[in-house]
Design a protein around this motif. Structure first.
Motif, short mmCIF file in Angstrom:
data_model
loop_
_atom_site.label_atom_id
_atom_site.label_comp_id
_atom_site.label_asym_id
_atom_site.label_seq_id
_atom_site.Cartn_x
_atom_site.Cartn_y
_atom_site.Cartn_z
N GLY A 4 0.84 -1.19 0.00
CA GLY A 4 0.00 0.00 0.00
C GLY A 4 0.88 1.24 0.00
O GLY A 4 2.00 1.22 0.52
N VAL A 5 0.40 2.31 -0.59
CA VAL A 5 1.13 3.58 -0.53
C VAL A 5 0.14 4.70 -0.26
O VAL A 5 -0.97 4.70 -0.82
N LEU A 6 0.53 5.62 0.61
CA LEU A 6 -0.34 6.76 0.90
C LEU A 6 0.49 8.01 1.13
O LEU A 6 1.66 7.96 1.49
N THR A 7 -0.16 9.16 0.90
CA THR A 7 0.45 10.45 1.23
C THR A 7 -0.39 11.06 2.34
O THR A 7 -1.62 10.96 2.32
N GLY A 35 -3.01 2.09 -4.06
CA GLY A 35 -2.92 3.48 -3.60
C GLY A 35 -4.05 3.74 -2.62
O GLY A 35 -5.19 3.38 -2.87
N ILE A 36 -3.72 4.36 -1.50
CA ILE A 36 -4.73 4.67 -0.48
C ILE A 36 -4.99 6.17 -0.52
O ILE A 36 -4.04 6.97 -0.47
N GLY A 46 -11.75 2.86 3.47
CA GLY A 46 -11.63 1.91 2.37
C GLY A 46 -11.57 2.60 1.01
O GLY A 46 -12.01 2.06 0.00
N ASP A 47 -11.02 3.81 1.01
CA ASP A 47 -10.92 4.58 -0.23
C ASP A 47 -9.58 4.26 -0.91
O ASP A 47 -8.54 4.81 -0.54
N ILE A 48 -9.64 3.35 -1.87
CA ILE A 48 -8.38 2.86 -2.44
C ILE A 48 -8.46 2.77 -3.97
O ILE A 48 -9.54 2.84 -4.54
N LYS A 68 -4.24 12.35 -3.17
CA LYS A 68 -4.82 13.30 -2.22
C LYS A 68 -4.24 13.03 -0.83
O LYS A 68 -3.56 12.02 -0.60
N THR A 69 -4.48 13.96 0.08
CA THR A 69 -3.90 13.81 1.41
C THR A 69 -4.82 14.41 2.45
O THR A 69 -5.76 15.14 2.11
#
Ligand code: F6P
Length: 317
Positions: A4-7, A35-36, A46-48, A68-69
């Motif tokens: 998983g990857v998130l900003t 992408g999260i 659960g927005d992926i 988005k962040t």
């Protein structure tokens, strides 16, 4: 492995280049990437979105973050973190790359403690993480600050005017400091070296008596009541002063080459670490070398860059 990857936290130019590198490095090693969206909030809601190499092909030159962040308060609570953990398990995500600042790293550390493999990549314009020489976004923002100051300087020069310029940085003075080093600012006040009103006035008076009638006083945000400072200088020195708060213009724009390259190197290192079985670490750069340290050693403690202030003494005397 599924990654998983998130900003998370404030966006920073270069975050997209980091996402690209993470996705490319993972795909290169036959690892699927999810992408999260909106930082930790996406892990709760659960927005992926699945990210392929093709999805990240042309994003490295774009400001902001395609994922988005957010600054997610729910994740600070145990219940929020439990929801996030459930989602990670449901999606079969066993490793995560978190791109953000100190607050985001604290969240990453919590997930690491809960058994998720996590690596942090520093993405913040503030450059307030002492373990790394640079965070992604700082260089681009510095260039934006310098461009804006150049424009202010044109009108200041024409009118023999003094301007107070407030830059971002939260509690870190690096944006103001490096701007002054590069010639953007004659008098500088930062959280690390805060000047009182009278010192600012006496520095200005000295410059004016030496014939420099237009001066830029560059300061870090959150330090003063700006109206009070402006009024104080005006009354004490009997001059007209203007104030410009650069604000969110500093967070946008295309990332510089430096930030893109840094983000790319850091993204690759983050995936390499996960593949090698590491977790709970943050990637950084020290003396031009990519490094990684334990997340628990990452902090935003005051870090006075004395060498740079010594150089400033010469440049601004
Ligand atoms: O951390 C990045 C930053 O832009 C700081 O420089 C600034 O103090 C803060 O975020 C602003 O936060 P927000 O976007 O929540 O208003």
């Amino acid at each position: 492995m599924r990654l998983g990857v998130l900003t998370s936290g404030g966006d920073a130019p270069g975050m997209n280049a980091a996402i690209r590198a993470v996705v490319k490095a993972a795909n290169y090693n036959n690892i699927e990437v999810i992408g999260i969206k909106r930082g930790y909030q996406g892990l709760i809601d659960g927005d992926i979105q699945r990210l392929t190499s093709l999805d990240v092909e042309e994003i490295s030159d774009k400001g902001g973050t395609i994922l988005k962040t957010a600054r997610c308060l729910e994740f600070v609570e145990e219940l929020g973190r439990r929801k996030a953990l459930e989602l990670l398990k449901k999606l079969d995500i066993d490793a995560l790359v978190v791109i953000g600042g100190e607050g985001s790293f604290r969240g990453a550390e919590k997930l690491h403690e809960l058994g998720i493999k996590v690596i942090g990549i520093p993405g913040t314009i503030d450059n307030d993480l002492a373990y790394t020489d640079y965070s992604i976004g700082f260089d681009t923002t510095l260039n934006t600050v310098l461009e804006c100051i150049g424009k202010i300087r044109d009108t200041d020069y024409s009118h023999d005017k003094t301007t107070i310029v407030e830059v971002m940085g939260r509690y870190c003075g690096d944006l103001a400091l490096y701007s002054a080093l590069a010639g953007g600012g004659e008098i500088i006040s930062t959280p690390e070296k805060k000047l009182d009103f009278d010192t600012i006035c006496s520095k200005l008076r000295l410059r004016m008596s030496n014939g420099k009638k237009d001066n830029i006083v560059i300061i870090t945000e959150r330090m003063y009541d700006l109206q009070e400072l402006q009024k104080y200088i005006e009354e004490k020195l009997k001059i007209s002063v203007r104030t410009t708060v650069l604000g969110f213009i500093q967070r946008g724009g295309n990332p510089s080459a430096f930030d893109r390259v840094l983000a790319s190197k850091m993204g690759i290192r983050a995936v390499d670490l996960l593949i090698s079985g590491y977790s709970g670490r943050a990637v950084g750069v020290k003396n031009n070398k990519i490094i990684d340290v334990e997340l628990e050693n990452v902090n935003t403690e005051v870090n006075v860059k004395q060498d740079n202030y010594n150089i400033l003494d010469v440049l601004l005397h």
